[in-house]
Write an enzyme that holds these catalytic residues in place. Structure first.
Site, PDB file in Angstrom:
ATOM      1  N   ARG A 111       4.714  32.438 -44.108  1.00 22.97           N
ATOM      2  CA  ARG A 111       3.408  32.659 -43.297  1.00 22.97           C
ATOM      3  C   ARG A 111       2.234  33.381 -44.313  1.00 22.97           C
ATOM      4  O   ARG A 111       1.583  34.094 -43.846  1.00 22.97           O
ATOM      5  CB  ARG A 111       3.600  33.544 -41.930  1.00 22.97           C
ATOM      6  CG  ARG A 111       4.300  33.266 -40.909  1.00 22.97           C
ATOM      7  CD  ARG A 111       3.360  32.213 -40.225  1.00 22.97           C
ATOM      8  NE  ARG A 111       3.860  31.833 -38.829  1.00 22.97           N
ATOM      9  CZ  ARG A 111       3.893  32.432 -37.702  1.00 22.97           C
ATOM     10  NH1 ARG A 111       3.251  33.430 -37.506  1.00 22.97           N
ATOM     11  NH2 ARG A 111       4.714  31.889 -36.554  1.00 22.97           N
ATOM     12  N   ARG A 120      -3.164  35.591 -40.692  1.00 22.97           N
ATOM     13  CA  ARG A 120      -4.320  36.475 -40.201  1.00 22.97           C
ATOM     14  C   ARG A 120      -4.321  37.838 -41.093  1.00 22.97           C
ATOM     15  O   ARG A 120      -5.263  38.527 -40.895  1.00 22.97           O
ATOM     16  CB  ARG A 120      -3.772  36.896 -38.938  1.00 22.97           C
ATOM     17  CG  ARG A 120      -4.442  35.610 -37.908  1.00 22.97           C
ATOM     18  CD  ARG A 120      -3.684  35.859 -36.592  1.00 22.97           C
ATOM     19  NE  ARG A 120      -2.270  36.121 -36.626  1.00 22.97           N
ATOM     20  CZ  ARG A 120      -1.720  35.968 -35.357  1.00 22.97           C
ATOM     21  NH1 ARG A 120      -2.449  36.130 -34.298  1.00 22.97           N
ATOM     22  NH2 ARG A 120      -0.434  36.094 -35.584  1.00 22.97           N
ATOM     23  N   ARG A 171     -10.211  30.331 -39.689  1.00 19.20           N
ATOM     24  CA  ARG A 171      -9.840  29.921 -38.310  1.00 19.20           C
ATOM     25  C   ARG A 171     -10.743  30.158 -37.378  1.00 19.20           C
ATOM     26  O   ARG A 171     -11.014  29.191 -36.306  1.00 19.20           O
ATOM     27  CB  ARG A 171      -8.975  31.114 -38.097  1.00 19.20           C
ATOM     28  CG  ARG A 171      -8.177  31.248 -36.763  1.00 19.20           C
ATOM     29  CD  ARG A 171      -7.330  30.432 -36.507  1.00 19.20           C
ATOM     30  NE  ARG A 171      -6.656  30.617 -35.115  1.00 19.20           N
ATOM     31  CZ  ARG A 171      -7.204  29.958 -34.177  1.00 19.20           C
ATOM     32  NH1 ARG A 171      -8.300  29.028 -34.354  1.00 19.20           N
ATOM     33  NH2 ARG A 171      -6.490  30.328 -33.084  1.00 19.20           N
ATOM     34  N   ASP A 182       2.266  23.957 -38.103  1.00 23.99           N
ATOM     35  CA  ASP A 182       3.137  24.702 -37.165  1.00 23.99           C
ATOM     36  C   ASP A 182       4.547  23.777 -36.764  1.00 23.99           C
ATOM     37  O   ASP A 182       4.422  22.488 -36.671  1.00 23.99           O
ATOM     38  CB  ASP A 182       2.285  25.381 -36.104  1.00 23.99           C
ATOM     39  CG  ASP A 182       3.240  26.254 -35.307  1.00 23.99           C
ATOM     40  OD1 ASP A 182       2.936  27.526 -35.452  1.00 23.99           O
ATOM     41  OD2 ASP A 182       4.128  26.224 -34.513  1.00 23.99           O
ATOM     42  N   TYR A 237      11.520  26.623 -27.433  1.00 21.48           N
ATOM     43  CA  TYR A 237      10.245  26.476 -26.878  1.00 21.48           C
ATOM     44  C   TYR A 237      10.088  25.454 -25.822  1.00 21.48           C
ATOM     45  O   TYR A 237       9.206  25.789 -24.953  1.00 21.48           O
ATOM     46  CB  TYR A 237       9.229  26.511 -27.865  1.00 21.48           C
ATOM     47  CG  TYR A 237       9.043  27.598 -29.000  1.00 21.48           C
ATOM     48  CD1 TYR A 237       8.173  28.759 -28.585  1.00 21.48           C
ATOM     49  CD2 TYR A 237      10.084  27.882 -30.005  1.00 21.48           C
ATOM     50  CE1 TYR A 237       8.323  29.905 -29.157  1.00 21.48           C
ATOM     51  CE2 TYR A 237       9.724  29.167 -30.929  1.00 21.48           C
ATOM     52  CZ  TYR A 237       9.022  29.881 -30.471  1.00 21.48           C
ATOM     53  OH  TYR A 237       9.036  31.105 -31.401  1.00 21.48           O
TER      54      TYR A 237
HETATM   55  C1  LIG Z   1       8.596  30.058 -34.441  1.00 21.68           C
HETATM   56  C2  LIG Z   1       7.714  29.524 -35.365  1.00 21.68           C
HETATM   57  C3  LIG Z   1       6.368  29.087 -35.044  1.00 21.68           C
HETATM   58  N1  LIG Z   1       5.801  28.666 -35.931  1.00 21.68           N
HETATM   59  C4  LIG Z   1       6.394  28.623 -37.132  1.00 21.68           C
HETATM   60  C5  LIG Z   1       7.866  29.359 -36.632  1.00 21.68           C
HETATM   61  C6  LIG Z   1       9.089  29.438 -37.673  1.00 21.68           C
HETATM   62  C7  LIG Z   1       9.069  30.621 -38.317  1.00 21.68           C
HETATM   63  C8  LIG Z   1       8.701  31.835 -37.717  1.00 21.68           C
HETATM   64  O1  LIG Z   1       9.755  32.397 -36.821  1.00 21.68           O
HETATM   65  O2  LIG Z   1       7.803  32.679 -37.935  1.00 21.68           O
HETATM   66  C9  LIG Z   1       6.389  28.362 -38.382  1.00 21.68           C
HETATM   67  C10 LIG Z   1       4.998  28.319 -38.920  1.00 21.68           C
HETATM   68  N2  LIG Z   1       3.753  28.857 -38.287  1.00 21.68           N
HETATM   69  C11 LIG Z   1       2.671  28.631 -39.361  1.00 21.68           C
HETATM   70  C12 LIG Z   1       3.215  28.268 -40.634  1.00 21.68           C
HETATM   71  C13 LIG Z   1       2.342  27.885 -41.657  1.00 21.68           C
HETATM   72  C14 LIG Z   1       2.664  28.147 -43.153  1.00 21.68           C
HETATM   73  C15 LIG Z   1       3.113  29.481 -43.650  1.00 21.68           C
HETATM   74  O3  LIG Z   1       1.950  30.125 -44.042  1.00 21.68           O
HETATM   75  O4  LIG Z   1       4.217  30.050 -43.488  1.00 21.68           O
HETATM   76  C16 LIG Z   1       4.572  28.286 -40.407  1.00 21.68           C
HETATM   77  C17 LIG Z   1       5.547  27.587 -41.258  1.00 21.68           C
HETATM   78  C18 LIG Z   1       1.308  29.075 -38.980  1.00 21.68           C
HETATM   79  C19 LIG Z   1       1.121  29.742 -37.938  1.00 21.68           C
HETATM   80  N3  LIG Z   1       1.451  29.661 -36.489  1.00 21.68           N
HETATM   81  C20 LIG Z   1       0.872  30.435 -35.813  1.00 21.68           C
HETATM   82  C21 LIG Z   1      -0.146  31.267 -36.468  1.00 21.68           C
HETATM   83  C22 LIG Z   1      -1.061  32.207 -35.896  1.00 21.68           C
HETATM   84  C23 LIG Z   1      -2.029  31.660 -34.925  1.00 21.68           C
HETATM   85  C24 LIG Z   1      -3.567  31.983 -35.504  1.00 21.68           C
HETATM   86  O5  LIG Z   1      -3.963  31.964 -36.632  1.00 21.68           O
HETATM   87  O6  LIG Z   1      -4.214  31.800 -34.384  1.00 21.68           O
HETATM   88  C25 LIG Z   1       0.030  30.809 -37.716  1.00 21.68           C
HETATM   89  C26 LIG Z   1      -0.692  31.483 -39.005  1.00 21.68           C
HETATM   90  C27 LIG Z   1       1.179  30.601 -34.303  1.00 21.68           C
HETATM   91  C28 LIG Z   1       2.571  30.480 -33.677  1.00 21.68           C
HETATM   92  N4  LIG Z   1       3.419  29.590 -33.952  1.00 21.68           N
HETATM   93  C29 LIG Z   1       4.508  29.913 -33.366  1.00 21.68           C
HETATM   94  C30 LIG Z   1       4.445  31.063 -32.693  1.00 21.68           C
HETATM   95  C31 LIG Z   1       5.599  31.844 -31.992  1.00 21.68           C
HETATM   96  C32 LIG Z   1       3.063  31.503 -32.998  1.00 21.68           C
HETATM   97  C33 LIG Z   1       2.254  32.621 -32.338  1.00 21.68           C
HETATM   98  C34 LIG Z   1       2.831  33.975 -32.745  1.00 21.68           C
HETATM   99  C35 LIG Z   1       1.553  34.316 -33.743  1.00 21.68           C
HETATM  100  O7  LIG Z   1       0.671  34.399 -33.348  1.00 21.68           O
HETATM  101  O8  LIG Z   1       2.128  34.816 -34.981  1.00 21.68           O
HETATM  102  C36 LIG Z   1       5.743  29.166 -33.570  1.00 21.68           C
END
Ligand SMILES: Cc1c2[nH]c(c1CCC(=O)O)Cc1[nH]c(c(CCC(=O)O)c1C)Cc1[nH]c(c(CCC(=O)O)c1C)Cc1[nH]c(c(C)c1CCC(=O)O)C2
Length: 343
Positions: free
Chosen positions: A26, A30, A39, A76, A151
């Site tokens: 990640r 943010r 964003r 994602d 999910y």
């Molecule tokens: C379970 C999972 C998800 N997504 C992901 C996983 C597996 C890894 C982990 O467990 O963290 C993987 C993921 N999600 C994102 C990436 C991008 C690459 C990186 O920088 O790692 C990667 C590799 C961007 C993201 N994916 C998400 C964001 C935040 C949303 C935003 O910026 O508005 C980002 C940067 C949204 C997301 N996406 C997901 C959730 C549960 C959420 C909401 C929780 C949160 O807000 O942090 C599903």
């Protein structure tokens, strides 16, 4: 510089690189003001994932700031259910949501032209490989079948994935069919990312830790092994990192049976056990993301312990899970400097 000099690929080939290469799960997100700015320009979070120009920009932001050894494609894991028409949406403050899937939906589920649907992701990968410095490894990724299925079944995130665990006990045949389908399309998706320019890929099994031993074997190891076999049959040189968060003692089996090139470790994996795992191949991890929020000696001591325990073998330095929005960008700079020996 040729691809052969990318440090993370060296480690994935089983070599020790000193100091170890580093990237953070990640790393685009943010905690970075420039991410929040980009964003705000995208409509929804999925628009950001599907607009190559913006997805390239946010992928490159942490590389510009910190010079990480890998860039990870900005996307994602839930683009797969989105491509399967499960109506995925990300609403502010609610996390991801989608239409919950039932037994009949699984029977009717069709992959269709999901690779065509995800073409913007492949365009992002291709553009990134052109724009990144030659020495930076480009990582593609996808979710593991179990984690994506959790999910799809609940229709949203849950603290313990009880809905998916219950579904799996009640409808074992339908559940197995869902996992197999996800394994096959996810393998094709990884192959498409590799063909577009990804140097290596990571499979995220973020919810592995809620399963008992037998279920871990059936829902995590088996489908991920199937995916890795499929990717390697299609692209024999593919390099694969598998991250099963919370798998603990079962990681030994996980590495042997999936044959991943590296396994990701969360911060609860004891460093003595991590060192044992490292004797059988490369490891990635495993700093507690809260140490990055805390900074100071909590950060320094955590880094030093990992370097001392794992620095003399094949290691990709990373966090034990994604960096959180509260992390101070200055602490990330301190982390990179310390790992690189610039204390
Ligand atoms: C379970 C999972 C998800 N997504 C992901 C996983 C597996 C890894 C982990 O467990 O963290 C993987 C993921 N999600 C994102 C990436 C991008 C690459 C990186 O920088 O790692 C990667 C590799 C961007 C993201 N994916 C998400 C964001 C935040 C949303 C935003 O910026 O508005 C980002 C940067 C949204 C997301 N996406 C997901 C959730 C549960 C959420 C909401 C929780 C949160 O807000 O942090 C599903």
């Amino acid at each position: 510089m040729s691809a052969g000099n990318r440090k993370i690929l060296e480690v994935l080939n089983g070599r020790t690189v000193s100091p170890p290469p580093i990237w953070l799960m990640r790393q685009a997100g943010r905690y970075l003001p420039e991410y929040r700015e980009t964003r705000a320009k995208a409509g929804s979070f999925l628009d950001l994932c599907y607009t190559p120009e913006l997805a390239v920009e946010v992928t490159l932001q942490p590389i510009r700031r910190y010079g990480f050894d890998a860039a990870i494609l900005f996307s994602d894991i839930l683009v797969i259910p989105d491509a399967l028409k499960r109506n995925v949406r990300f609403t502010e403050g609610h996390g991801p949501q989608m239409d919950p899937i039932d037994v009949d939906d699984i029977e009717a589920l069709e992959a269709g032209d999901f690779i065509g649907y995800l073409a913007p992701v492949m365009e992002t990968v291709a553009r990134l490989r052109k724009e990144l410095p030659a020495e930076t490894t480009l990582l593609g990724f996808c979710g593991a079948p179990w984690t994506v299925a959790t999910y799809m079944i609940a229709g949203h995130g849950t603290p313990d994935q009880a809905p998916a665990r219950l579904f799996a006990y009640r409808h074992p045949k339908a559940f197995e069919k869902l996992l197999d389908m996800l394994a096959d399309i996810s393998a094709s998706y990884l192959v498409a990312q590799i063909d577009a320019g990804a140097d290596a890929v990571q499979i995220f099994d973020s919810w592995a830790g809620v399963l008992g031993e037998e279920e871990f074997e059936r829902f995590c190891i088996r489908p991920v092994a199937r995916m890795i076999r499929s990717v390697r049959t299609q692209r024999p040189a593919a390099k694969i990192i598998a991250f099963a968060k919370g798998a603990g003692l079962l990681l030994k089996d996980y590495r042997r049976k999936t044959a991943a090139d590296a396994i990701g470790l969360d911060w609860t994996v004891p460093l003595s056990f991590a060192a044992e795992l490292q004797k059988e191949g490369a490891v990635q991890g495993n700093l507690d993301p809260m140490r990055v929020v805390a900074g100071g000696s909590a950060l320094e001591d955590g880094i030093d312990a990992i370097l001392q325990a794992l620095g003399n073998g094949p290691l990709i330095f990373n966090l034990g899970h994604g960096i959180t929005p509260q992390a101070d960008p200055e602490n990330v700079a301190a982390l990179v400097n310390r790992v690189r020996g610039r204390r």
